[in-house]
Design an enzyme around this catalytic site. Structure first.
Site, short mmCIF file in Angstrom:
data_model
loop_
_atom_site.label_atom_id
_atom_site.label_comp_id
_atom_site.label_asym_id
_atom_site.label_seq_id
_atom_site.Cartn_x
_atom_site.Cartn_y
_atom_site.Cartn_z
N PRO A 162 -53.99 52.66 -11.46
CG PRO A 162 -52.59 52.26 -13.25
CD PRO A 162 -53.15 51.60 -12.05
CB ALA B 46 -58.37 56.44 -17.70
CD GLN C 169 -51.48 51.35 -16.40
OE1 GLN C 169 -52.41 52.04 -16.78
NE2 GLN C 169 -51.66 50.13 -15.93
CB CYS D 222 -56.67 49.34 -21.28
SG CYS D 222 -57.98 50.48 -21.77
CE LYS E 244 -54.66 47.71 -12.60
NZ LYS E 244 -55.67 47.89 -13.65
CG ASN F 271 -57.50 45.56 -9.41
OD1 ASN F 271 -57.66 45.67 -10.62
ND2 ASN F 271 -58.06 46.39 -8.56
CG ASP G 91 -65.46 42.93 -7.98
OD1 ASP G 91 -65.47 43.91 -8.74
OD2 ASP G 91 -65.77 41.79 -8.34
NE ARG H 174 -64.86 48.88 -10.56
CZ ARG H 174 -65.48 47.77 -10.89
NH1 ARG H 174 -66.54 47.82 -11.66
NH2 ARG H 174 -65.03 46.61 -10.46
C1 LIG Z 1 -62.95 54.67 -15.04
C2 LIG Z 1 -61.85 53.64 -14.99
C3 LIG Z 1 -60.63 53.94 -15.52
C4 LIG Z 1 -59.58 53.00 -15.46
N1 LIG Z 1 -58.36 53.32 -15.97
C5 LIG Z 1 -57.34 52.42 -15.89
C6 LIG Z 1 -56.05 52.73 -16.38
O1 LIG Z 1 -55.77 53.84 -16.85
N2 LIG Z 1 -55.09 51.78 -16.30
C7 LIG Z 1 -55.34 50.54 -15.73
O2 LIG Z 1 -54.44 49.70 -15.67
N3 LIG Z 1 -56.54 50.23 -15.25
C8 LIG Z 1 -57.54 51.14 -15.30
N4 LIG Z 1 -58.75 50.82 -14.78
C9 LIG Z 1 -58.94 49.53 -14.10
C10 LIG Z 1 -58.72 49.65 -12.59
O3 LIG Z 1 -57.39 50.03 -12.28
C11 LIG Z 1 -59.01 48.31 -11.91
O4 LIG Z 1 -58.17 47.33 -12.43
C12 LIG Z 1 -60.47 47.85 -12.11
O5 LIG Z 1 -61.37 48.92 -11.97
C13 LIG Z 1 -60.84 46.74 -11.10
O6 LIG Z 1 -60.62 47.16 -9.78
P1 LIG Z 1 -61.83 47.69 -8.83
O7 LIG Z 1 -62.86 46.61 -8.79
O8 LIG Z 1 -61.17 47.95 -7.51
O9 LIG Z 1 -62.39 48.92 -9.48
C14 LIG Z 1 -59.80 51.74 -14.83
C15 LIG Z 1 -61.05 51.46 -14.28
C16 LIG Z 1 -62.08 52.39 -14.34
C17 LIG Z 1 -63.41 52.05 -13.72
#
Ligand SMILES: Cc1cc2nc3c(=O)[nH]c(=O)nc-3n(C[C@H](O)[C@H](O)[C@H](O)COP(=O)(O)O)c2cc1C
Length: 305
Positions: free
Chosen positions: A16, A18, A70, A100, A140, A201, A203, A225
């Site tokens: 997810p 947001a 979610q 979150c 999560k 999860n 990076d 991201r």
């Molecule tokens: C802008 C933004 C919004 C996010 N929204 C959610 C969300 O709604 N629910 C959730 O479980 N994680 C959310 N995350 C976290 C991501 O799902 C993920 O766990 C986190 O960015 C680390 O993974 P990455 O390094 O691949 O970005 C969000 C992250 C970002 C940057």
């Protein structure tokens, strides 16, 4: 990995996000190899009170291979009511947010605040399963709430004991927000401790970081991201070369949004995605300015002429 009856071959997941993981982004990620994608987090309470904005986040389509939503919240009763709500009927998998880090959410004892209450997490997952009518419920989580509170293993075990079907671990604590580095060691510790599938999860942004995440032994890998503005990341990490034109990606993304939203809303929603699509490209600044002024789909696409 297997989540309930759903078998994933490569275990690649769009978690997810947001403000981003709308139906358009999800469909593009699927096209490039993601096997499971999640809606952005949706308030259990908002759903129960029939908040219109909440419903907009729940658009889904029959062509989505697995539909996963979610929810965030705190009280198990609201989660139960939300899961039984007709708006959640199309969904195959229900994920609960325990990660979150945003103040507004944590202040309400929701999201990552729950990392400090493994018993409440156990209760929430158990009650969600009761309401889910056989559908898998997943969780999560983060590495912990703070450096002093790194209890991902304890929380993952609580999710498993309650009957959770999978746990995703973001290897950062809440106090790190999105800074510093995700800790792969704690993801490995969770993987070694539980018998349900674990998704790693944090990076993953190229094949190298993907292989590093896989080396922890996880069953799945979630890329957030790295997929914003670059849905092709899912092919890239698998070592498959991909060629695409940004204009075509934008067109496909828009087409998908237009199936659900009026043009005005689709045009507004795509703008932030376009800003990410063109990032690092020559002329990105002018293109972004042009796109942000656009009021129609034609004007958006013309900016790529
Ligand atoms: C802008 C933004 C919004 C996010 N929204 C959610 C969300 O709604 N629910 C959730 O479980 N994680 C959310 N995350 C976290 C991501 O799902 C993920 O766990 C986190 O960015 C680390 O993974 P990455 O390094 O691949 O970005 C969000 C992250 C970002 C940057």
């Amino acid at each position: 990995m297997q989540i309930g009856e759903f078998v994933l071959q490569n275990g690649l997941i769009l978690p997810p996000i947001a403000g981003y993981s709308d139906i358009g982004m999800r469909m593009l990620c699927v096209r490039y190899g993601a096997e499971l994608t999640f809606t952005e987090m949706v308030s259990a309470k908002g759903l129960v009170y029939n908040n219109e904005n909440t419903k907009e986040l729940l658009f889904t389509h029959d062509t989505e291979p697995i539909k996963a939503v979610q929810l965030f919240g705190r009280e198990e009763d609201f989660f139960q009511k939300a899961i039984r709500h007709e708006a959640l009927r199309p969904f195959d998998i229900i994920d609960i947010n325990f990660g979150c880090p945003v103040n507004k959410i944590v202040r309400n004892g929701e999201g990552s605040a729950l990392m400090k209450e493994p018993e409440q997490i156990y209760k929430i997952i158990k009650k969600c399963i009761e309401a889910a009518d056989g559908r898998p419920v997943t969780g999560k989580i983060r590495a912990g709430f703070s450096q002093e509170w790194r209890n991902a293993v304890e929380v993952a075990l609580a999710i498993q004991d309650a009957g959770g079907a999978m746990v995703t671990v973001h290897g950062r604590t809440r106090d790190m927000m999105y800074s510093g580095k995700a800790d792969l060691e704690i993801i490995k510790e969770v993987k070694d401790a539980v018998s349900i599938p674990v998704t790693g999860n944090g990076d993953v942004c190229d094949r190298e970081s993907y292989l590093r995440m896989l080396s922890t032994g996880v069953d799945g890998v979630a890329i957030a991201r790295g997929a914003i503005g670059r849905p092709s990341i899912f092919s890239e990490v698998l070592g498959k070369g991909v060629q695409f034109e940004i204009k075509e990606l934008v067109r496909e993304h828009l087409d998908e949004l237009l199936k659900y939203y009026p043009e005005r809303v689709a045009v507004n929603n795509i703008k932030k995605h376009v800003a990410c699509y063109v990032k690092g490209q020559r002329g990105a600044k002018q293109r972004k300015e042009q796109v942000f002024r656009a009021e129609t789909t034609t004007q958006i696409l013309d900016s790529f002429a």
